[in-house]
Structures are given as C-alpha cells and as structure tokens.
Design an enzyme around this catalytic site. Structure first.
Site, PDB file in Angstrom:
ATOM      1  N   ARG A 231      59.618  21.622 -11.468  1.00  0.00           N
ATOM      2  CA  ARG A 231      58.811  21.968 -10.291  1.00  0.00           C
ATOM      3  C   ARG A 231      57.965  20.769  -9.845  1.00  0.00           C
ATOM      4  O   ARG A 231      57.004  20.922  -9.094  1.00  0.00           O
ATOM      5  CB  ARG A 231      57.934  23.177 -10.610  1.00  0.00           C
ATOM      6  CG  ARG A 231      58.740  24.454 -10.850  1.00  0.00           C
ATOM      7  CD  ARG A 231      57.846  25.663 -11.049  1.00  0.00           C
ATOM      8  NE  ARG A 231      57.162  25.636 -12.329  1.00  0.00           N
ATOM      9  CZ  ARG A 231      57.633  26.199 -13.462  1.00  0.00           C
ATOM     10  NH1 ARG A 231      58.823  26.803 -13.447  1.00  0.00           N
ATOM     11  NH2 ARG A 231      56.940  26.156 -14.578  1.00  0.00           N
TER      12      ARG A 231
ATOM     13  N   CYS B 292      52.053  11.472   8.935  1.00  0.00           N
ATOM     14  CA  CYS B 292      52.079  12.818   9.523  1.00  0.00           C
ATOM     15  C   CYS B 292      52.898  13.749   8.633  1.00  0.00           C
ATOM     16  O   CYS B 292      52.466  14.840   8.294  1.00  0.00           O
ATOM     17  CB  CYS B 292      52.661  12.774  10.931  1.00  0.00           C
ATOM     18  SG  CYS B 292      51.655  11.849  12.105  1.00  0.00           S
TER      19      CYS B 292
ATOM     20  N   ASP C  46      53.676  16.657  16.138  1.00  0.00           N
ATOM     21  CA  ASP C  46      53.868  16.496  17.586  1.00  0.00           C
ATOM     22  C   ASP C  46      55.164  17.229  17.931  1.00  0.00           C
ATOM     23  O   ASP C  46      56.256  16.699  17.755  1.00  0.00           O
ATOM     24  CB  ASP C  46      53.948  15.004  17.908  1.00  0.00           C
ATOM     25  CG  ASP C  46      54.300  14.699  19.361  1.00  0.00           C
ATOM     26  OD1 ASP C  46      54.587  15.641  20.131  1.00  0.00           O
ATOM     27  OD2 ASP C  46      54.317  13.508  19.718  1.00  0.00           O
TER      28      ASP C  46
ATOM     29  N   LEU D 151      51.333  20.891  20.901  1.00  0.00           N
ATOM     30  CA  LEU D 151      51.982  20.407  22.116  1.00  0.00           C
ATOM     31  C   LEU D 151      50.941  19.608  22.896  1.00  0.00           C
ATOM     32  O   LEU D 151      49.862  20.129  23.217  1.00  0.00           O
ATOM     33  CB  LEU D 151      52.472  21.571  22.974  1.00  0.00           C
ATOM     34  CG  LEU D 151      53.569  22.460  22.388  1.00  0.00           C
ATOM     35  CD1 LEU D 151      53.741  23.715  23.237  1.00  0.00           C
ATOM     36  CD2 LEU D 151      54.882  21.694  22.290  1.00  0.00           C
TER      37      LEU D 151
END
Length: 314
Positions: free
Chosen positions: A176, A196, A219, A258
């Site tokens: 794991r 990101c 994004d 957005l």
C-alpha cells in the site's frame, strides 16, 4: 468522454465564484473524482482535439527527470513556455518591452499581444540555440521530473521514486506504499509552478494495474484533458514493464475550476457528442519505461472534433 463532460457541467451548475492567483477568476468546486476503465479504450478527449504528441513528450520529459523547457521546445512542445518566460522577463537580463501580467494583457490588448508574441518567439529561439541561455532561463526549478527521479534527502543523497516504485510493483505488488510524490515543501518556493498533480498511487489486483492521482489544482478546460491522458499513458507504460494488464485510472481533484475566460469554450464543448475512444499503440523496442521516445507511442483510431482555443492563465 462522458465523465469529463459531467465534470464541466457539474462545476458550471454548482461551482462557486472565486478569485485566484492569476487574477482571471474561476468557478470552482472542491473534491471531485472521475474513474476511467482503461480496458475500454484510451481516455483522451474526443469532443475536442488534444495534441497527443505533446502529452507524450511532456511525460517523457518528466520520466527523464528533466526540468528545462529546451527538450520540450526541441519537440515542438510549448506548454511550459509561459512559466520560463515569466522568470526571464522579471530578470535584469531582459531589456525588452514591459511584460507585466503578459497573459491577461495579451488577451485584452491586440497591439500588446503582437509585441508579446514577438518577444516569446525570440525567447524560444534563444533557448533552442543558446545552451548557456537555456541553462539559466529554461529552468523551471525542481518540478515534477526532479522530484520523481531525484528527490533530495536530508543526508544529501537522492531517491529515484519512480524506479523504486516499479521495482516494488514487481516484488511486492500488494504493498500500500506504491506512491510517488511531487510535492516537496522545501523546494516549492523555487519552482516556477508548484505541482498541480502532486501525488499518485498504484494498486494491483486481479492481474491489473490501476493508478489514482491526487491533483491539488485542476484547470478543467486546458489542464485536465492533458492530465487524464498523461497518467493513463503512465499506467500503460508501467503495466507493460511489470507484466500486468491495465485497470482503472482514478482522477481525484482538490480545487477543480473553470477559468472565467473559458466559459464559452466549455459551453461549446458541452454541445458536442463524444466519439469512440482510440487504442494506445506502444512500440516493442524500448527495454524499459525510461527508454521510450516520442515515436514509440501513438494512438489508433483517434478521430476527435476540432480543437477549441482558450487562453492560458499564468
């Protein structure tokens, strides 16, 4: 892909208006997950064209541990240019026109856009032709590839997280701890853009390899289509090396947003109907995941709708 269109629709209908670092403004939601069965086809947008070769060259750039845009430019990949350019125009070596907030200004001022594009072309040419300039101004800091392949330890050594991960999948597939992190707090201040897509984990069951990505900042219109294709491709490449079939790609997002200047493009995409997914084709030639070249990876049956242009926020 319906999963992606559902995300766009959900954020349009349920998102919250928020300010952001770039000054553009967003409609945002927190905590969203998509699942893609990689046995059903390669998950790439069909309601707009995604330049797959750019996805490939960026992923190979990560896999090489590279953090300089020179390799990308040599492969006609411009997706990281703005962040390197921003560092250059803020330096004492830059002597051209004022480039403050160049992204927003280029979007709003056609005359400035021409000046900006000319300066960007000069910058790209110098990166390709001048190795010393590229070394100084093509660097983005210790971003993804550096963390994946050369994570610095407190003892001054480095950890190749990706090579270790592949070995662990081979020797201990039930672990794991099949995790790679790009989020290194010590290095964040010196990165052109903090990661990101910051952490991913693999999971082996029933002879299949699945991948879950945690993306802190998503994004949706410009970045997420690349991220889906990139991590689906990474899963295929690693599965090939360790002798497993592919399972799922699970995409978990923190701040999924957005940009306000993408809304019309999103609505256009939502008016389109998804097509059949293509098939990923990998060359038999590369011995390991680190030996792949752009020409070794392609899609069969990719017939998307036309691309939809949208400005990038830096």
């Amino acid at each position: 892909m319906k999963q992606y269109l559902d995300l766009e629709k959900y954020v349009l209908e349920n998102g919250t208006q928020k300010g952001d670092r770039t000054g553009t403004g967003t409609i945002s939601t927190f905590g969203y997950q998509m699942r893609f069965d990689l046995q059903e086809g390669f998950p790439i947008m069909t309601t707009k064209r995604v330049p797959f070769k750019l996805v490939v060259s960026e992923l190979l750039w990560f896999l090489h541990g590279d953090t300089n845009i020179r390799y990308l430019l040599q492969h006609n990949n411009n997706i990281w240019n703005e962040w390197a350019f921003e560092r250059f125009v803020k330096s004492d070596d830059y002597k051209g026109e004022d480039m403050t907030d160049f992204g927003l200004r280029a979007e709003r001022d056609p005359a400035f856009k021409e000046v900006y594009q000319a300066e960007m072309e000069k910058f790209k040419t110098r990166i390709i032709e001048d190795e010393a300039f590229a070394t100084k101004y093509g660097e983005l800091g210790n971003i993804y590839g550096k963390q994946w392949r050369e994570w610095k330890t407190s003892q001054g050594e480095t950890i190749d997280q990706l090579a270790d991960l592949i070995e662990m999948i081979k020797t201990n597939p039930n672990s794991r701890r099949l995790i790679v992190s790009a989020w290194n707090p010590e290095d964040i201040p010196n990165m052109a853009l903090p990661p990101c897509h910051s952490l991913f984990q693999f999971y082996v069951a029933d002879g299949k390899l699945s991948c879950q990505l945690y993306q802190r900042s998503a994004d949706i219109f410009l970045g997420v289509p690349f991220n889906i294709a990139s991590y689906a491709l990474l899963t295929h490449l690693i599965a090939r090396e360790v002798g497993l079939d592919v399972g799922e790609f699970i995409h978990t997002m923190g701040d999924a947003h957005l940009y306000n200047n993408h809304i019309e493009q999103v609505k256009e995409q939502l008016s389109r109907t998804p097509h059949a997914l293509p098939k990923l084709v990998l060359s038999d030639k590369p011995a390991t995941i680190f030996d792949f070249e752009v020409a070794d990876i392609s899609l069969d049956g990719y017939n998307p709708d036309p691309s939809i242009k949208a400005p990038i926020s830096v």
